[in-house]
Scaffold this motif. Structure first.
Motif, PDB file in Angstrom:
ATOM      1  N   SER A  47     -10.740  32.631 142.536  1.00 19.04           N
ATOM      2  CA  SER A  47     -11.832  32.332 141.606  1.00 19.04           C
ATOM      3  C   SER A  47     -11.477  31.133 140.731  1.00 19.04           C
ATOM      4  O   SER A  47     -12.296  30.251 140.518  1.00 19.04           O
ATOM      5  CB  SER A  47     -12.099  33.563 140.741  1.00 19.04           C
ATOM      6  N   LEU A  48     -10.229  31.108 140.270  1.00 16.25           N
ATOM      7  CA  LEU A  48      -9.792  29.971 139.457  1.00 16.25           C
ATOM      8  C   LEU A  48      -9.771  28.692 140.277  1.00 16.25           C
ATOM      9  O   LEU A  48     -10.170  27.636 139.803  1.00 16.25           O
ATOM     10  CB  LEU A  48      -8.407  30.242 138.869  1.00 16.25           C
ATOM     11  N   GLN A  49      -9.330  28.810 141.516  1.00 18.35           N
ATOM     12  CA  GLN A  49      -9.305  27.629 142.380  1.00 18.35           C
ATOM     13  C   GLN A  49     -10.721  27.121 142.634  1.00 18.35           C
ATOM     14  O   GLN A  49     -10.987  25.926 142.611  1.00 18.35           O
ATOM     15  CB  GLN A  49      -8.592  27.958 143.706  1.00 18.35           C
ATOM     16  N   GLN A  50     -11.638  28.087 142.872  1.00 22.39           N
ATOM     17  CA  GLN A  50     -13.036  27.692 143.097  1.00 22.39           C
ATOM     18  C   GLN A  50     -13.602  27.026 141.846  1.00 22.39           C
ATOM     19  O   GLN A  50     -14.308  26.021 141.934  1.00 22.39           O
ATOM     20  CB  GLN A  50     -13.873  28.914 143.458  1.00 22.39           C
TER      21      GLN A  50
ATOM     22  N   ILE B  71     -15.250  22.130 139.131  1.00 19.62           N
ATOM     23  CA  ILE B  71     -15.142  21.162 138.032  1.00 19.62           C
ATOM     24  C   ILE B  71     -14.780  19.793 138.588  1.00 19.62           C
ATOM     25  O   ILE B  71     -15.331  18.773 138.171  1.00 19.62           O
ATOM     26  CB  ILE B  71     -14.109  21.646 136.999  1.00 19.62           C
ATOM     27  N   ALA B  72     -13.868  19.766 139.538  1.00 18.43           N
ATOM     28  CA  ALA B  72     -13.484  18.488 140.146  1.00 18.43           C
ATOM     29  C   ALA B  72     -14.687  17.846 140.831  1.00 18.43           C
ATOM     30  O   ALA B  72     -14.900  16.647 140.732  1.00 18.43           O
ATOM     31  CB  ALA B  72     -12.341  18.707 141.141  1.00 18.43           C
ATOM     32  N   ALA B  73     -15.486  18.663 141.526  1.00 11.41           N
ATOM     33  CA  ALA B  73     -16.685  18.145 142.204  1.00 11.41           C
ATOM     34  C   ALA B  73     -17.685  17.618 141.172  1.00 11.41           C
ATOM     35  O   ALA B  73     -18.273  16.556 141.359  1.00 11.41           O
ATOM     36  CB  ALA B  73     -17.326  19.228 143.061  1.00 11.41           C
ATOM     37  N   ASN B  74     -17.852  18.376 140.074  1.00  9.19           N
ATOM     38  CA  ASN B  74     -18.775  17.927 139.019  1.00  9.19           C
ATOM     39  C   ASN B  74     -18.293  16.622 138.400  1.00  9.19           C
ATOM     40  O   ASN B  74     -19.093  15.717 138.134  1.00  9.19           O
ATOM     41  CB  ASN B  74     -18.920  19.000 137.929  1.00  9.19           C
TER      42      ASN B  74
ATOM     43  N   GLN C 133     -13.215  17.769 130.902  1.00 15.08           N
ATOM     44  CA  GLN C 133     -11.771  17.727 130.685  1.00 15.08           C
ATOM     45  C   GLN C 133     -11.314  18.976 129.941  1.00 15.08           C
ATOM     46  O   GLN C 133     -10.285  19.562 130.266  1.00 15.08           O
ATOM     47  CB  GLN C 133     -11.375  16.460 129.902  1.00 15.08           C
ATOM     48  N   GLN C 134     -12.108  19.410 128.954  1.00 15.20           N
ATOM     49  CA  GLN C 134     -11.765  20.628 128.216  1.00 15.20           C
ATOM     50  C   GLN C 134     -11.799  21.831 129.146  1.00 15.20           C
ATOM     51  O   GLN C 134     -10.916  22.704 129.080  1.00 15.20           O
ATOM     52  CB  GLN C 134     -12.723  20.829 127.047  1.00 15.20           C
ATOM     53  N   GLU C 135     -12.799  21.899 130.006  1.00 14.30           N
ATOM     54  CA  GLU C 135     -12.877  22.992 130.985  1.00 14.30           C
ATOM     55  C   GLU C 135     -11.663  22.960 131.908  1.00 14.30           C
ATOM     56  O   GLU C 135     -11.064  23.999 132.195  1.00 14.30           O
ATOM     57  CB  GLU C 135     -14.153  22.878 131.827  1.00 14.30           C
ATOM     58  N   LYS C 136     -11.325  21.778 132.358  1.00 14.23           N
ATOM     59  CA  LYS C 136     -10.175  21.616 133.244  1.00 14.23           C
ATOM     60  C   LYS C 136      -8.904  22.085 132.545  1.00 14.23           C
ATOM     61  O   LYS C 136      -8.096  22.806 133.133  1.00 14.23           O
ATOM     62  CB  LYS C 136     -10.051  20.146 133.666  1.00 14.23           C
ATOM     63  N   ASP C 137      -8.729  21.676 131.290  1.00 12.45           N
ATOM     64  CA  ASP C 137      -7.552  22.091 130.525  1.00 12.45           C
ATOM     65  C   ASP C 137      -7.520  23.600 130.335  1.00 12.45           C
ATOM     66  O   ASP C 137      -6.466  24.227 130.428  1.00 12.45           O
ATOM     67  CB  ASP C 137      -7.517  21.381 129.167  1.00 12.45           C
TER      68      ASP C 137
ATOM     69  N   LEU D 223      -4.635  29.349 134.499  1.00 16.47           N
ATOM     70  CA  LEU D 223      -3.858  29.373 135.731  1.00 16.47           C
ATOM     71  C   LEU D 223      -2.378  29.539 135.419  1.00 16.47           C
ATOM     72  O   LEU D 223      -1.683  30.317 136.081  1.00 16.47           O
ATOM     73  CB  LEU D 223      -4.096  28.086 136.531  1.00 16.47           C
ATOM     74  N   GLN D 224      -1.911  28.850 134.404  1.00 18.01           N
ATOM     75  CA  GLN D 224      -0.516  28.971 134.000  1.00 18.01           C
ATOM     76  C   GLN D 224      -0.226  30.387 133.504  1.00 18.01           C
ATOM     77  O   GLN D 224       0.797  30.970 133.837  1.00 18.01           O
ATOM     78  CB  GLN D 224      -0.206  27.946 132.902  1.00 18.01           C
ATOM     79  N   GLN D 225      -1.154  30.954 132.744  1.00 18.63           N
ATOM     80  CA  GLN D 225      -0.990  32.315 132.236  1.00 18.63           C
ATOM     81  C   GLN D 225      -0.954  33.313 133.398  1.00 18.63           C
ATOM     82  O   GLN D 225      -0.110  34.206 133.447  1.00 18.63           O
ATOM     83  CB  GLN D 225      -2.136  32.656 131.278  1.00 18.63           C
ATOM     84  N   VAL D 226      -1.868  33.157 134.355  1.00 15.60           N
ATOM     85  CA  VAL D 226      -1.908  34.042 135.518  1.00 15.60           C
ATOM     86  C   VAL D 226      -0.619  33.899 136.328  1.00 15.60           C
ATOM     87  O   VAL D 226      -0.054  34.898 136.791  1.00 15.60           O
ATOM     88  CB  VAL D 226      -3.150  33.743 136.394  1.00 15.60           C
ATOM     89  N   SER D 227      -0.133  32.689 136.473  1.00 16.14           N
ATOM     90  CA  SER D 227       1.103  32.440 137.206  1.00 16.14           C
ATOM     91  C   SER D 227       2.274  33.143 136.518  1.00 16.14           C
ATOM     92  O   SER D 227       3.112  33.758 137.174  1.00 16.14           O
ATOM     93  CB  SER D 227       1.360  30.939 137.287  1.00 16.14           C
ATOM     94  N   HIS D 228       2.306  33.053 135.195  1.00 14.05           N
ATOM     95  CA  HIS D 228       3.363  33.719 134.428  1.00 14.05           C
ATOM     96  C   HIS D 228       3.266  35.236 134.608  1.00 14.05           C
ATOM     97  O   HIS D 228       4.278  35.910 134.833  1.00 14.05           O
ATOM     98  CB  HIS D 228       3.257  33.344 132.944  1.00 14.05           C
ATOM     99  N   GLN D 229       2.053  35.780 134.531  1.00 16.15           N
ATOM    100  CA  GLN D 229       1.863  37.216 134.714  1.00 16.15           C
ATOM    101  C   GLN D 229       2.277  37.634 136.130  1.00 16.15           C
ATOM    102  O   GLN D 229       2.877  38.688 136.317  1.00 16.15           O
ATOM    103  CB  GLN D 229       0.406  37.611 134.460  1.00 16.15           C
ATOM    104  N   PHE D 230       1.974  36.804 137.116  1.00 13.85           N
ATOM    105  CA  PHE D 230       2.354  37.090 138.488  1.00 13.85           C
ATOM    106  C   PHE D 230       3.878  37.148 138.617  1.00 13.85           C
ATOM    107  O   PHE D 230       4.418  38.043 139.262  1.00 13.85           O
ATOM    108  CB  PHE D 230       1.772  36.027 139.434  1.00 13.85           C
ATOM    109  N   LYS D 231       4.571  36.194 137.977  1.00 10.62           N
ATOM    110  CA  LYS D 231       6.031  36.192 138.020  1.00 10.62           C
ATOM    111  C   LYS D 231       6.589  37.457 137.382  1.00 10.62           C
ATOM    112  O   LYS D 231       7.537  38.055 137.901  1.00 10.62           O
ATOM    113  CB  LYS D 231       6.586  34.956 137.305  1.00 10.62           C
ATOM    114  N   LEU D 232       6.009  37.878 136.251  1.00 10.23           N
ATOM    115  CA  LEU D 232       6.471  39.098 135.588  1.00 10.23           C
ATOM    116  C   LEU D 232       6.256  40.316 136.492  1.00 10.23           C
ATOM    117  O   LEU D 232       7.134  41.176 136.608  1.00 10.23           O
ATOM    118  CB  LEU D 232       5.740  39.299 134.255  1.00 10.23           C
TER     119      LEU D 232
END
Length: 153
Positions: free
Chosen positions: A4-7, A12-15, A101-105, A111-120
């Motif tokens: 979902s995040l990738q989509q 956003i990239a397409a927009n 840009q704000q949406e992208k950020d 994504l970083q938070q999800v990645s961190h949670q995945f590592k935990l």
């Protein structure tokens, strides 16, 4: 959720690409309009010269200057209105770009938070697997002891 995040990121990239393309189209349209305006100014200039030559006997130099001033003022006002519209559109594109840009950020942070949670979770899974393996080993030892004790009695 990662898909979902990738989509969302892809969307956003397409927009952003679409907005960039629209900006290029507006810039091309602006150049075309400027070229057209310059052509019309040339036609207008030629017409004024022909009119001036045909009317020199009847019109004084002051009247010619007043007429030219009116034409230049009208052209100036039209150009100013066109420029203001272009600047407004440009500002809207900048605001939209900033919003993207704000949406992208925001997505990057999520994504970083999800990645961190995945590592935990992965670390927790490894710990549980290690604990399970230890318990299995301990269970095996208890069975062997129980079998040995059963055989001895």
């Amino acid at each position: 959720e990662k898909n979902s995040l990738q989509q969302e990121k892809d969307s956003i990239a397409a927009n952003l690409q679409q907005v960039s393309h629209q900006f290029k189209l507006l810039e091309e349209e602006r150049r075309g309009l400027e070229k057209e305006r310059n052509g019309l100014l040339e036609e207008s200039k030629d017409f004024r010269l022909q009119f001036q030559k045909a009317s020199e006997d009847h019109i004084t130099k002051v009247e010619i200057m007043a007429e030219q001033l009116t034409v230049y003022k009208s052209d100036f006002e039209k150009e100013r209105a066109r420029r203001e519209k272009f600047l407004e559109e440009n500002e809207m594109l900048k605001l939209e770009k900033n919003s993207l840009q704000q949406e992208k950020d925001s997505i990057a942070a999520k994504l970083q938070q999800v990645s961190h949670q995945f590592k935990l979770l992965e670390e927790e899974r490894r710990g549980l697997e290690k604990e399970r393996n230890g318990l299995l080993e301990e269970s095996k030892d208890f069975r062997l002891q129980f079998q040995k004790a059963s055989e001895d009695h």
